[in-house]
Design a protein around this motif. Sequence first.
Motif, short mmCIF file in Angstrom:
data_model
loop_
_atom_site.label_atom_id
_atom_site.label_comp_id
_atom_site.label_asym_id
_atom_site.label_seq_id
_atom_site.Cartn_x
_atom_site.Cartn_y
_atom_site.Cartn_z
N GLY A 121 1.52 25.04 22.62
CA GLY A 121 1.65 23.68 22.10
C GLY A 121 2.46 23.65 20.81
N VAL A 122 2.26 24.66 19.96
CA VAL A 122 3.02 24.71 18.70
C VAL A 122 4.52 24.79 19.00
N VAL A 123 4.87 25.63 19.99
CA VAL A 123 6.29 25.74 20.38
C VAL A 123 6.77 24.38 20.91
N LEU A 124 5.91 23.70 21.68
CA LEU A 124 6.29 22.39 22.22
C LEU A 124 6.54 21.38 21.11
N LEU A 125 5.69 21.43 20.09
CA LEU A 125 5.87 20.51 18.96
C LEU A 125 7.21 20.79 18.26
N LEU A 126 7.48 22.09 18.02
CA LEU A 126 8.74 22.44 17.35
C LEU A 126 9.95 22.04 18.19
N ALA A 127 9.86 22.25 19.50
CA ALA A 127 10.97 21.88 20.39
C ALA A 127 11.17 20.36 20.38
N THR A 128 10.06 19.61 20.37
CA THR A 128 10.17 18.15 20.37
C THR A 128 10.83 17.66 19.08
N VAL A 129 10.39 18.20 17.95
CA VAL A 129 10.97 17.80 16.66
C VAL A 129 12.44 18.23 16.61
N GLY A 130 12.73 19.43 17.13
CA GLY A 130 14.10 19.93 17.17
C GLY A 130 15.00 19.02 18.00
N LEU A 131 14.47 18.53 19.12
CA LEU A 131 15.25 17.61 19.96
C LEU A 131 15.56 16.33 19.21
N GLY A 132 14.57 15.83 18.46
CA GLY A 132 14.77 14.61 17.67
C GLY A 132 15.82 14.84 16.60
N PHE A 133 15.74 15.98 15.93
CA PHE A 133 16.66 16.30 14.83
C PHE A 133 18.09 16.45 15.33
N THR A 134 18.26 17.22 16.42
CA THR A 134 19.62 17.45 16.93
C THR A 134 20.19 16.18 17.56
N GLY A 135 19.32 15.37 18.20
CA GLY A 135 19.79 14.14 18.84
C GLY A 135 20.25 13.11 17.82
N TYR A 136 19.65 13.14 16.65
CA TYR A 136 19.96 12.14 15.61
C TYR A 136 21.42 12.19 15.17
N LEU A 137 22.01 13.40 15.20
CA LEU A 137 23.40 13.54 14.75
C LEU A 137 24.41 13.01 15.77
N LEU A 138 24.02 13.02 17.05
CA LEU A 138 24.99 12.80 18.11
C LEU A 138 25.77 11.47 18.03
N PRO A 139 25.17 10.33 17.59
CA PRO A 139 25.97 9.10 17.49
C PRO A 139 27.12 9.22 16.48
N TRP A 140 27.05 10.21 15.60
CA TRP A 140 28.13 10.50 14.64
C TRP A 140 28.51 9.25 13.83
N ASN A 141 27.51 8.49 13.42
CA ASN A 141 27.77 7.37 12.50
C ASN A 141 27.36 7.82 11.10
N GLN A 142 27.49 6.94 10.12
CA GLN A 142 27.20 7.31 8.73
C GLN A 142 25.76 7.81 8.56
N ARG A 143 24.83 7.06 9.19
CA ARG A 143 23.41 7.42 9.03
C ARG A 143 23.14 8.80 9.63
N ALA A 144 23.71 9.03 10.82
CA ALA A 144 23.50 10.31 11.50
C ALA A 144 24.07 11.45 10.66
#
Length: 219
Positions: A121-144
């Motif tokens: 479960g700990v690995v799942l939590l880290l993977a979920t947060v990692g997916l959120g973090f990496t996905g946030y950059l993808l729109p490549w706007n100022q906020r991202a």
Amino acid sequence: MATRAISWLDERTGLLTVWRVVLDRKVPRVNWWYTLGSASLFLALTQTVTGILLSMYYVPTPEEAYNSIQYIMNDVAFGWLIRGIHHWGATMMVLTVFLHMLRVFYYGAYKYPREVTWLTGVVLLLATVGLGFTGYLLPWNQRAYWATAVGTSIVGTVPLLGDFLLRVLRAGADLSFLTLARFFGAHIWVLPAILFAMMGVHLYLVIRNGISYVPRRDE
Ligand code: HEM
């Protein structure tokens, strides 16, 4: 006719045994908090389907990333809906996974014999947060861009390893086209692979050990 077809298939594949073990198991009397694991699973599957659809239009380069998202939102049929589900699904998944973990912790369900379930479960939590973090950059706007600049520079403050980790994350000293490529690769390949492999082990263990019952006051 249907019964005969099922028993024909079962004789050759053991399908009914799989059905009984996976879906027809006995579970203790539980409450709504126990649905959060399945909610996380449902969201992980939804994110996969909507993510695959988005990847058919998204272009992971600094020149085209922003435009391709605009194209998805304004020109692709139901693109706004698919992106909306993916966006809100990500937020919801972080929430359900976190609340699921809190439920497990609060009820002491991490104790013997479920310690390994907790660790996966700990690995799942880290993977979920990692997916959120990496996905946030993808729109490549100022906020991202600036959120990732700040997020990665926080990692850079880790004692001794900070500089190394920062370079690994950014694929260099600064945020560049390589960072976008790296985050995209992590977001659609590395982290989902880890997530699905770990979900397999996690669910196997949940079935293997059975679900814990709601602890009583005197326990
Ligand atoms: C993608 C993330 C996750 C998915 C899909 C998932 C899925 C599930 C499912 C379906 C169950 C069955 C019972 C229930 O739903 O409450 C479960 C149980 C369990 N999960 Fe997760 N889980 C995830 C993350 C986590 C995390 C972050 C932890 C803790 C760090 C954790 C620890 C456990 C434990 C210890 C159990 C056994 C609980 C019991 O028997 O009462 N899980 N998980």
